[in-house]
Every structure is written in C-alpha cells, then in structure tokens.
Design a protein around this motif. Sequence first.
Motif, PDB file in Angstrom:
ATOM      1  N   UNK A 101       0.809  -1.216   0.000  1.00 47.14           N
ATOM      2  CA  UNK A 101       0.000   0.000   0.000  1.00 47.14           C
ATOM      3  C   UNK A 101       0.840   1.262   0.000  1.00 47.14           C
ATOM      4  N   UNK A 102       1.868   1.291   0.835  1.00 53.03           N
ATOM      5  CA  UNK A 102       2.737   2.468   0.913  1.00 53.03           C
ATOM      6  C   UNK A 102       3.518   2.651  -0.389  1.00 53.03           C
ATOM      7  N   UNK A 103       4.066   1.563  -0.907  1.00 54.08           N
ATOM      8  CA  UNK A 103       4.858   1.642  -2.139  1.00 54.08           C
ATOM      9  C   UNK A 103       4.009   2.103  -3.320  1.00 54.08           C
ATOM     10  N   UNK A 104       2.825   1.535  -3.460  1.00 51.18           N
ATOM     11  CA  UNK A 104       1.963   1.915  -4.575  1.00 51.18           C
ATOM     12  C   UNK A 104       1.462   3.353  -4.424  1.00 51.18           C
ATOM     13  N   UNK A 105       1.239   3.787  -3.194  1.00 50.42           N
ATOM     14  CA  UNK A 105       0.812   5.176  -2.968  1.00 50.42           C
ATOM     15  C   UNK A 105       1.853   6.152  -3.480  1.00 50.42           C
ATOM     16  N   UNK A 106       3.114   5.926  -3.080  1.00 51.71           N
ATOM     17  CA  UNK A 106       4.198   6.800  -3.521  1.00 51.71           C
ATOM     18  C   UNK A 106       4.362   6.788  -5.031  1.00 51.71           C
ATOM     19  N   UNK A 107       4.305   5.590  -5.611  1.00 54.84           N
ATOM     20  CA  UNK A 107       4.449   5.452  -7.053  1.00 54.84           C
ATOM     21  C   UNK A 107       3.344   6.204  -7.791  1.00 54.84           C
ATOM     22  N   UNK A 108       2.101   6.014  -7.358  1.00 54.04           N
ATOM     23  CA  UNK A 108       0.960   6.620  -8.045  1.00 54.04           C
ATOM     24  C   UNK A 108       1.023   8.139  -8.011  1.00 54.04           C
ATOM     25  N   UNK A 109       1.317   8.710  -6.846  1.00 51.84           N
ATOM     26  CA  UNK A 109       1.325  10.169  -6.697  1.00 51.84           C
ATOM     27  C   UNK A 109       2.454  10.797  -7.504  1.00 51.84           C
ATOM     28  N   UNK A 110       3.659  10.250  -7.378  1.00 51.33           N
ATOM     29  CA  UNK A 110       4.813  10.802  -8.102  1.00 51.33           C
ATOM     30  C   UNK A 110       4.599  10.707  -9.607  1.00 51.33           C
ATOM     31  N   UNK A 111       4.145   9.566 -10.086  1.00 49.48           N
ATOM     32  CA  UNK A 111       3.977   9.376 -11.522  1.00 49.48           C
ATOM     33  C   UNK A 111       2.832  10.224 -12.081  1.00 49.48           C
ATOM     34  N   UNK A 112       1.756  10.443 -11.299  1.00 55.88           N
ATOM     35  CA  UNK A 112       0.678  11.304 -11.771  1.00 55.88           C
ATOM     36  C   UNK A 112       1.158  12.754 -11.871  1.00 55.88           C
ATOM     37  N   UNK A 113       2.004  13.164 -10.922  1.00 58.75           N
ATOM     38  CA  UNK A 113       2.564  14.511 -10.996  1.00 58.75           C
ATOM     39  C   UNK A 113       3.400  14.687 -12.259  1.00 58.75           C
TER      40      UNK A 113
END
Length: 310
Positions: A101-113
């Motif tokens: 959950x933590x890893x995917x959260x970071x990935x999703x937010x950074x990549x969407x930015x």
Amino acid sequence: MSETHITDFDREAGFGDYFALLKPRVMSLVIFTALVGLIVAPVPVHPVVALCSILFIAIGAGASGALNMWWDADIDAVMKRTAKRPVPSGRVAADEALAIGVALSGLAVVMLALAANLLAAGLLAFTIFFYAVIYSMLLKRSTPQNIVIGGAAGAFPPMIGWAVATGGVSVESALMFALIFMWTPPHFWALALFMKSDYDVAKVPMLTVTHGRRVTRNHVFGYTLSLAPVALGIGFTSIGGPVYLATSAVLNALFLKGAWTVWRRDEPAAEADGYAAERKLFRLSLSYLFLHFGALLVDATLKSFGVELW
C-alpha cells in the motif's frame, strides 16, 4: 492414511490474492468516474497522458484498498462479507499489505505529478490519505457518521480526472464530487440495514448499530431527498445534456421511490421477506452512480461529434 487439508493459511499467495488486495470492484468505479471527469472536461488531453493518468489513479485507488485491508484485518476477519479477503484469510501477511500500500501510494502520486500536473497528484495523495487515515483509522470505528464523512474519499476521482485535463477545479467537478458524496450514505446504509449483524459482531459503529434500523431508514430517505437536486443540477451545467438529464430524472424517481418504500417499512415486515426492499434499493444504488456517469460520457461523446444537444 490421514487426509491433508490445505487451507488459505497453508498456501502461498498468488497473483489473484494480490489483485484482490487492491479492491478491484472499488478500483473499477474509481477508474470509471475519473475517466468521465477527464473526458467531460473542456480541455482536450493527449491520449497517452490520459491513459497514463488513469493508470496512476487506478494504482492509487488500489493502494488505498491495500492500506484499508491492512488496518481493518481484525474486523474483516469476523465479518462474513469480508472474512475471505486476502489479509484476514491469511493468504497475504498484514505487513506485506502495508508495504504494498505504501509503495503503490508513492508510485501513483509521483507518476501522476509527472504525467499530468501537481494539482491532480495532490488531490490523489489527499484521497489516499483521507481513505486510509481519516476514514479507516479515525472515523470507521469511532462514529456512526463514518460513511458520511468518509464518503469524500470515493468522491474525489472525477475531480482528479478534471484536474488532469484542466489543472484546476470548477463548479462542474465540485458537483461530480457532490454527486458521489451524497450518494454514499444511502448506498451503504441500505446495505447496513440487511447486514446489521456483521457490524454488530465487528463492533463497527454503523448507524444501524448505534441508533437502530428505524433511524437508519429515516437517514436513507433524507439523504436520498438531498441527493436528487444535486444529481439533477449537473444536467444544467456545461457538462450536462439531454441524455444525462433524462437518465437522472428516471434514476432519481426510482431511487426516491425505493427509499420511500424502505422508510415506510417496519422491522416485522422487513424480516418477513428477508429485507427484500432494502436489498433492491442497494442493488439500484449500484447502477445509479454508474448510469449517471455513463450518461455524462454519452453527452460528451455526442458533443465531440458535433451533435447539437439543446
């Protein structure tokens, strides 16, 4: 020779278990409403940017689901509806769900930015935080208003999609948010009316547990009355059209009729037919949101082909 019984706790997790960890049903609704928010926005988006953005929004939704399953593993284990989820069934370890959950959260937010813009990424980050922390950790076990306030988490996706396209927010995106926000309480309370025993066992302070079914019926009808003008109001904005307005009028008439029927019933009548009216209202609520956003998509598609709608 004795037989060997393989249980969920004995086997290794497979791809299906990890996918279930992301709550794919919830994810599908997030993807659809975010996509509609992106498409109906007045600014065209490059297909590659749109595809990447929806992918990262989906990953963010999955991350929220994994964090929720990690935190709620104890109560999921005692509820019939959730006992077979990956964490309470033992197929996926709790610390593993947290890490995912933590890893995917970071990935999703950074990549969407990187793919879209900072506002869209910020809204996605806040949505994940709201669902995992505000709703799951703070509200769900402490107040019967958990669904009311927590509904904001599920209401952000179309606003995120709109932000991907425009870099901002608007009356239209706020109304799409409000549609989901106002729909959430009658949707979940209709479920709680015939699943009350699950919440009793898990000691989750759902309104049916803390105030009883009579009060819950009142709230279902009250929120449905408040939902109708919000839903119909979208039809008179720039993203509305005749298809949406007609669809919304029919759906809200049916939803109000169902909520009225549920409100009028007493417990002996509901128990006698196995909560048939409550189950029917819950099923209707599932299609209610999908058809509203589907109608917005139809109107937007017609406009893109130059069809004069009004």
